[in-house]
Each structure stands twice: as C-alpha cells, then as structure tokens.
Motif scaffolding. Structure first.
Motif, PDB file in Angstrom:
ATOM      1  N   MET A  26       0.868  -1.158   0.000  1.00 67.12           N
ATOM      2  CA  MET A  26       0.000   0.000   0.000  1.00 67.12           C
ATOM      3  C   MET A  26       0.912   1.217   0.000  1.00 67.12           C
ATOM      4  SD  MET A  26      -2.587  -1.567   2.888  1.00 67.12           S
ATOM      5  CE  MET A  26      -3.277  -0.021   3.308  1.00 67.12           C
ATOM      6  N   LYS A  27       0.581   2.159  -0.868  1.00 66.73           N
ATOM      7  CA  LYS A  27       1.459   3.313  -1.032  1.00 66.73           C
ATOM      8  C   LYS A  27       0.640   4.573  -1.299  1.00 66.73           C
ATOM      9  CE  LYS A  27       2.016   2.606  -5.978  1.00 66.73           C
ATOM     10  NZ  LYS A  27       2.937   2.405  -7.088  1.00 66.73           N
ATOM     11  N   ASN A  28       1.338   5.687  -1.365  1.00 67.61           N
ATOM     12  CA  ASN A  28       0.733   6.988  -1.675  1.00 67.61           C
ATOM     13  C   ASN A  28      -0.395   7.356  -0.720  1.00 67.61           C
ATOM     14  OD1 ASN A  28       2.510   7.343  -3.810  1.00 67.61           O
ATOM     15  ND2 ASN A  28       1.116   6.394  -5.275  1.00 67.61           N
ATOM     16  N   PHE A  29      -0.168   7.200   0.568  1.00 75.00           N
ATOM     17  CA  PHE A  29      -1.169   7.601   1.565  1.00 75.00           C
ATOM     18  C   PHE A  29      -1.333   9.112   1.521  1.00 75.00           C
ATOM     19  CE2 PHE A  29      -0.316   3.420   3.135  1.00 75.00           C
ATOM     20  CZ  PHE A  29      -1.491   3.045   3.766  1.00 75.00           C
ATOM     21  N   LYS A  30      -2.597   9.531   1.461  1.00 75.78           N
ATOM     22  CA  LYS A  30      -2.930  10.957   1.432  1.00 75.78           C
ATOM     23  C   LYS A  30      -4.141  11.205   2.314  1.00 75.78           C
ATOM     24  CE  LYS A  30      -1.433  11.443  -3.345  1.00 75.78           C
ATOM     25  NZ  LYS A  30      -1.855  11.644  -4.735  1.00 75.78           N
ATOM     26  N   ASN A  31      -4.284  12.446   2.752  1.00 74.49           N
ATOM     27  CA  ASN A  31      -5.492  12.845   3.466  1.00 74.49           C
ATOM     28  C   ASN A  31      -6.653  12.813   2.482  1.00 74.49           C
ATOM     29  OD1 ASN A  31      -6.924  14.112   5.797  1.00 74.49           O
ATOM     30  ND2 ASN A  31      -7.206  15.747   4.302  1.00 74.49           N
ATOM     31  N   TYR A  32      -7.794  12.342   2.935  1.00 73.87           N
ATOM     32  CA  TYR A  32      -9.006  12.404   2.119  1.00 73.87           C
ATOM     33  C   TYR A  32     -10.023  13.244   2.884  1.00 73.87           C
ATOM     34  CZ  TYR A  32     -13.410  11.120  -0.049  1.00 73.87           C
ATOM     35  OH  TYR A  32     -14.645  11.174  -0.656  1.00 73.87           O
ATOM     36  N   ALA A  33     -10.382  14.391   2.317  1.00 72.30           N
ATOM     37  CA  ALA A  33     -11.350  15.299   2.947  1.00 72.30           C
ATOM     38  C   ALA A  33     -12.750  14.900   2.492  1.00 72.30           C
ATOM     39  CB  ALA A  33     -11.035  16.736   2.572  1.00 72.30           C
ATOM     40  N   ALA A  34     -13.349  13.972   3.208  1.00 71.88           N
ATOM     41  CA  ALA A  34     -14.685  13.480   2.862  1.00 71.88           C
ATOM     42  C   ALA A  34     -15.717  14.596   2.988  1.00 71.88           C
ATOM     43  CB  ALA A  34     -15.063  12.313   3.763  1.00 71.88           C
TER      44      ALA A  34
END
Length: 145
Positions: free
Chosen positions: A1-9
């Motif tokens: 698993m890569k490229n973890f980013k914040n997700y503003a739901a």
C-alpha cells in the motif's frame, strides 16, 4: 500500500456530526453500538494497493487485501469506521477508508502514514529443531517506509 494521502470526505462538512479537532481529524459519535465510548476520533485516508507485492495480489479499491491492511490497523490501534463503498466501487486505483479510535493519539499516529508506504516482505521461518515434524514456513514481515 502506497501513496497515503489525506481524504477530505464531504460528510465532514456536517458540523452537527463532525467536530474538527485539527486538520483532517474529527470527533464524532461512534458508529458501532455496544462500545464503551460514545464519541471517537476519525480521519480518512486514500492510498493505492500494490497487487504485484506479496499479500496484495488481486488488491483493488473494491478488494482491499488483508495483508498488509490488517497490520496497519494493528500497528496504529485503529479500526475502519467507513468503507466508502460507492467511491471505491468507481475508483480504478485509489482506495478510500475512514479510520477511527477512542484515542486521539492513535489517529495522529496513523496520519504519520501520509506520504509513506506499508508492505509485506516474505521470509522463511526455520523449522523447529525440537520438533521433527516441523518444516520451514513462509511468513510475512511488515515494513513501513
């Protein structure tokens, strides 16, 4: 698993249900019944599976593999509070998940994954010398970089 980013739901804009504690971290009601704590902390992250790696074979937004996902949950003492089924169904590459914990520090620590990667590395565990029926066994080791 890569490229973890914040997700503003989008749901976080509902101030009656979500109180922003700090950027990307919210306090809300626990969605699961029967837990001791009524309020929990949540954050949402996006990431990509790496189906070419051990444990992530066949991984996609519609099929998030147990390895290394379960290790991520264990490592940071968090659990999934929203699977974002509709978004994951439409996405070809990016996975979306909301994570929760009773402890703010757990969520802060999980967010340290932003920009990082977690994957399983295989190794052979040697046979037990004291057990004549024991054979070498392939195991996973989790790596965070």
């Amino acid at each position: 698993m890569k490229n973890f980013k914040n997700y503003a739901a989008e749901k976080y804009s509902d101030k009656a249900k979500f109180e922003e504690i700090e950027q990307g971290i919210y306090k809300t009601l626990n969605p699961y019944e029967g837990y001791e704590t009524e309020e929990i902390y949540v954050t949402s992250l996006s990431f990509e599976q790496e189906p070419e790696l051990p444990g992530e074979e066949g991984g996609s937004p519609r099929n998030i593999t147990q390895t290394p996902f379960e290790s991520l949950l264990d490592e940071f003492s968090v659990y999934v509070t929203d699977f974002y089924d509709a978004i994951n169904e439409k996405s070809e590459i990016t996975c979306y998940q909301e994570f929760g914990s009773d402890e703010l520090e757990d969520i802060k620590n999980l967010r340290s994954m932003i920009g990082k990667r977690i994957y399983a590395e295989t190794y052979m565990e040697e046979a037990d010398e004291d057990d004549e029926d024991s054979e070498p066994e392939e195991c996973y080791r989790i790596v965070i970089k």
